[in-house]
Design a protein around this motif. Structure first.
Motif, PDB file in Angstrom:
ATOM      1  N   GLY A   1       0.082  -0.847  -0.070  1.00  0.00           N
ATOM      2  CA  GLY A   1      -0.462   0.039   0.040  1.00  0.00           C
ATOM      3  C   GLY A   1       0.765   1.720  -0.111  1.00  0.00           C
ATOM      4  O   GLY A   1       1.123   1.759  -0.327  1.00  0.00           O
ATOM      5  N   CYS A   2       2.176   1.389   0.408  1.00  0.00           N
ATOM      6  CA  CYS A   2       2.912   2.466   0.790  1.00  0.00           C
ATOM      7  C   CYS A   2       3.321   2.305  -1.097  1.00  0.00           C
ATOM      8  O   CYS A   2       3.904   3.574  -0.844  1.00  0.00           O
ATOM      9  N   ALA A   3       4.266   1.876  -1.594  1.00  0.00           N
ATOM     10  CA  ALA A   3       4.542   1.447  -2.196  1.00  0.00           C
ATOM     11  C   ALA A   3       4.377   1.899  -3.208  1.00  0.00           C
ATOM     12  O   ALA A   3       4.250   3.166  -4.240  1.00  0.00           O
ATOM     13  N   ARG A   4       2.766   1.741  -3.311  1.00  0.00           N
ATOM     14  CA  ARG A   4       1.876   2.299  -4.509  1.00  0.00           C
ATOM     15  C   ARG A   4       1.720   3.709  -4.580  1.00  0.00           C
ATOM     16  O   ARG A   4       1.450   4.416  -5.484  1.00  0.00           O
ATOM     17  N   GLY A   5       1.555   4.222  -2.961  1.00  0.00           N
ATOM     18  CA  GLY A   5       1.398   5.838  -2.297  1.00  0.00           C
ATOM     19  C   GLY A   5       3.061   6.648  -3.193  1.00  0.00           C
ATOM     20  O   GLY A   5       2.482   7.366  -3.400  1.00  0.00           O
ATOM     21  N   LEU A   6       3.952   6.145  -2.340  1.00  0.00           N
ATOM     22  CA  LEU A   6       4.801   6.093  -3.223  1.00  0.00           C
ATOM     23  C   LEU A   6       5.274   6.500  -4.486  1.00  0.00           C
ATOM     24  O   LEU A   6       5.811   7.381  -5.184  1.00  0.00           O
ATOM     25  N   GLN A   7       5.077   5.857  -5.213  1.00  0.00           N
ATOM     26  CA  GLN A   7       4.937   5.281  -6.767  1.00  0.00           C
ATOM     27  C   GLN A   7       4.676   7.260  -7.435  1.00  0.00           C
ATOM     28  O   GLN A   7       4.765   7.292  -8.580  1.00  0.00           O
ATOM     29  N   LEU A   8       2.503   6.907  -7.219  1.00  0.00           N
ATOM     30  CA  LEU A   8       2.090   8.099  -7.386  1.00  0.00           C
ATOM     31  C   LEU A   8       2.624   9.569  -7.278  1.00  0.00           C
ATOM     32  O   LEU A   8       3.070   9.781  -7.834  1.00  0.00           O
ATOM     33  N   ILE A   9       3.340   9.470  -5.903  1.00  0.00           N
ATOM     34  CA  ILE A   9       4.544  10.347  -5.751  1.00  0.00           C
ATOM     35  C   ILE A   9       5.501  10.717  -6.724  1.00  0.00           C
ATOM     36  O   ILE A   9       5.814  11.885  -6.920  1.00  0.00           O
ATOM     37  N   ALA A  10       6.038   9.661  -6.659  1.00  0.00           N
ATOM     38  CA  ALA A  10       7.574   9.647  -8.212  1.00  0.00           C
ATOM     39  C   ALA A  10       7.328  10.081  -9.255  1.00  0.00           C
ATOM     40  O   ALA A  10       7.888  10.807  -9.516  1.00  0.00           O
ATOM     41  N   LEU A  11       5.857   9.493  -9.796  1.00  0.00           N
ATOM     42  CA  LEU A  11       5.341   9.971 -11.000  1.00  0.00           C
ATOM     43  C   LEU A  11       4.433  11.159 -10.932  1.00  0.00           C
ATOM     44  O   LEU A  11       4.985  11.943 -11.801  1.00  0.00           O
ATOM     45  N   HIS A  12       3.992  11.751 -10.267  1.00  0.00           N
ATOM     46  CA  HIS A  12       4.102  13.506  -9.796  1.00  0.00           C
ATOM     47  C   HIS A  12       5.449  13.877  -9.530  1.00  0.00           C
ATOM     48  O   HIS A  12       5.680  15.025 -11.360  1.00  0.00           O
ATOM     49  N   GLN A  13       6.246  13.383  -9.121  1.00  0.00           N
ATOM     50  CA  GLN A  13       7.924  15.020  -9.297  1.00  0.00           C
ATOM     51  C   GLN A  13       8.201  14.036 -10.894  1.00  0.00           C
ATOM     52  O   GLN A  13       9.128  15.887 -11.548  1.00  0.00           O
ATOM     53  N   LEU A  14       8.399  13.653 -11.180  1.00  0.00           N
ATOM     54  CA  LEU A  14       8.538  12.716 -12.675  1.00  0.00           C
ATOM     55  C   LEU A  14       8.020  13.518 -13.734  1.00  0.00           C
ATOM     56  O   LEU A  14       8.506  14.440 -14.952  1.00  0.00           O
ATOM     57  N   HIS A  15       6.673  13.542 -13.650  1.00  0.00           N
ATOM     58  CA  HIS A  15       5.927  14.670 -14.268  1.00  0.00           C
ATOM     59  C   HIS A  15       6.485  15.994 -14.327  1.00  0.00           C
ATOM     60  O   HIS A  15       6.430  17.083 -15.848  1.00  0.00           O
ATOM     61  N   LEU A  16       6.408  16.658 -13.212  1.00  0.00           N
ATOM     62  CA  LEU A  16       6.992  18.303 -12.843  1.00  0.00           C
ATOM     63  C   LEU A  16       8.247  18.619 -13.120  1.00  0.00           C
ATOM     64  O   LEU A  16       8.148  19.673 -13.498  1.00  0.00           O
ATOM     65  N   SER A  17       9.125  17.619 -12.500  1.00  0.00           N
ATOM     66  CA  SER A  17      10.230  17.848 -13.593  1.00  0.00           C
ATOM     67  C   SER A  17      10.279  17.681 -14.961  1.00  0.00           C
ATOM     68  O   SER A  17      10.856  18.530 -15.617  1.00  0.00           O
TER      69      SER A  17
ATOM     70  N   ARG B   1       8.124  19.118 -17.415  1.00  0.00           N
ATOM     71  CA  ARG B   1       7.287  20.459 -17.009  1.00  0.00           C
ATOM     72  C   ARG B   1       8.399  21.357 -17.363  1.00  0.00           C
ATOM     73  O   ARG B   1       8.236  22.228 -17.178  1.00  0.00           O
ATOM     74  N   LEU B   2       9.075  21.782 -15.999  1.00  0.00           N
ATOM     75  CA  LEU B   2      10.136  22.275 -15.960  1.00  0.00           C
ATOM     76  C   LEU B   2      11.339  22.147 -17.605  1.00  0.00           C
ATOM     77  O   LEU B   2      10.918  23.049 -17.473  1.00  0.00           O
ATOM     78  N   ASP B   3      11.429  21.336 -17.686  1.00  0.00           N
ATOM     79  CA  ASP B   3      12.359  20.915 -19.174  1.00  0.00           C
ATOM     80  C   ASP B   3      11.693  22.199 -20.086  1.00  0.00           C
ATOM     81  O   ASP B   3      12.583  22.226 -20.195  1.00  0.00           O
ATOM     82  N   GLU B   4      10.399  21.541 -20.642  1.00  0.00           N
ATOM     83  CA  GLU B   4       9.698  22.028 -21.840  1.00  0.00           C
ATOM     84  C   GLU B   4       9.891  23.863 -21.751  1.00  0.00           C
ATOM     85  O   GLU B   4       9.342  24.431 -22.141  1.00  0.00           O
ATOM     86  N   LEU B   5       9.896  23.562 -20.257  1.00  0.00           N
ATOM     87  CA  LEU B   5       9.813  25.678 -20.008  1.00  0.00           C
ATOM     88  C   LEU B   5      10.724  26.005 -20.049  1.00  0.00           C
ATOM     89  O   LEU B   5      11.090  27.326 -20.646  1.00  0.00           O
ATOM     90  N   CYS B   6      11.942  25.337 -19.898  1.00  0.00           N
ATOM     91  CA  CYS B   6      13.256  25.993 -19.820  1.00  0.00           C
ATOM     92  C   CYS B   6      13.328  25.985 -21.487  1.00  0.00           C
ATOM     93  O   CYS B   6      14.092  26.840 -21.976  1.00  0.00           O
ATOM     94  N   ALA B   7      12.646  24.776 -21.834  1.00  0.00           N
ATOM     95  CA  ALA B   7      12.949  24.813 -23.589  1.00  0.00           C
ATOM     96  C   ALA B   7      12.482  26.411 -24.001  1.00  0.00           C
ATOM     97  O   ALA B   7      13.075  26.216 -24.951  1.00  0.00           O
ATOM     98  N   CYS B   8      11.086  26.081 -23.774  1.00  0.00           N
ATOM     99  CA  CYS B   8      10.614  27.052 -24.548  1.00  0.00           C
ATOM    100  C   CYS B   8      11.148  28.919 -24.360  1.00  0.00           C
ATOM    101  O   CYS B   8      11.415  29.396 -24.602  1.00  0.00           O
TER     102      CYS B   8
END
Length: 86
Positions: free
Chosen positions: A46-62, A64-71
């Protein structure tokens, strides 16, 4: 945005709830060692599922920031080119 802040918060709350539920169960004195093992395994999953979701969110934010920098770099190049032609 793929994962919004409320989704991230919900994942964190779910991880905390998962831990609290299983810790409460583990406090029962009449559990067999097998029962304890099963509860601990469910807690870990159960903890692994929640932490995986958090990790996916952090990856997504990263990403998005890369896209913003490229723009921003592209915008700066276009501005510099227009000033040179100017």
């Amino acid at each position: 945005m793929f994962l919004e802040i409320p989704v991230l918060l919900e994942a964190g709350i779910s991880v905390n709830d998962e831990i609290a539920t299983h810790i409460h169960c583990l406090e029962q004195p009449d559990l067999t060692p097998e029962d304890r093992d099963h509860i601990q395994q469910n807690l870990a999953r159960g903890c692994a599922r929640g932490l995986q979701l958090i990790a996916l969110h952090q990856l997504h934010l990263s990403l998005r920031l890369d896209e913003l920098c490229a723009c921003c770099v592209d915008d700066q190049k276009m501005t510099a080119e227009s000033v040179i032609r100017g």
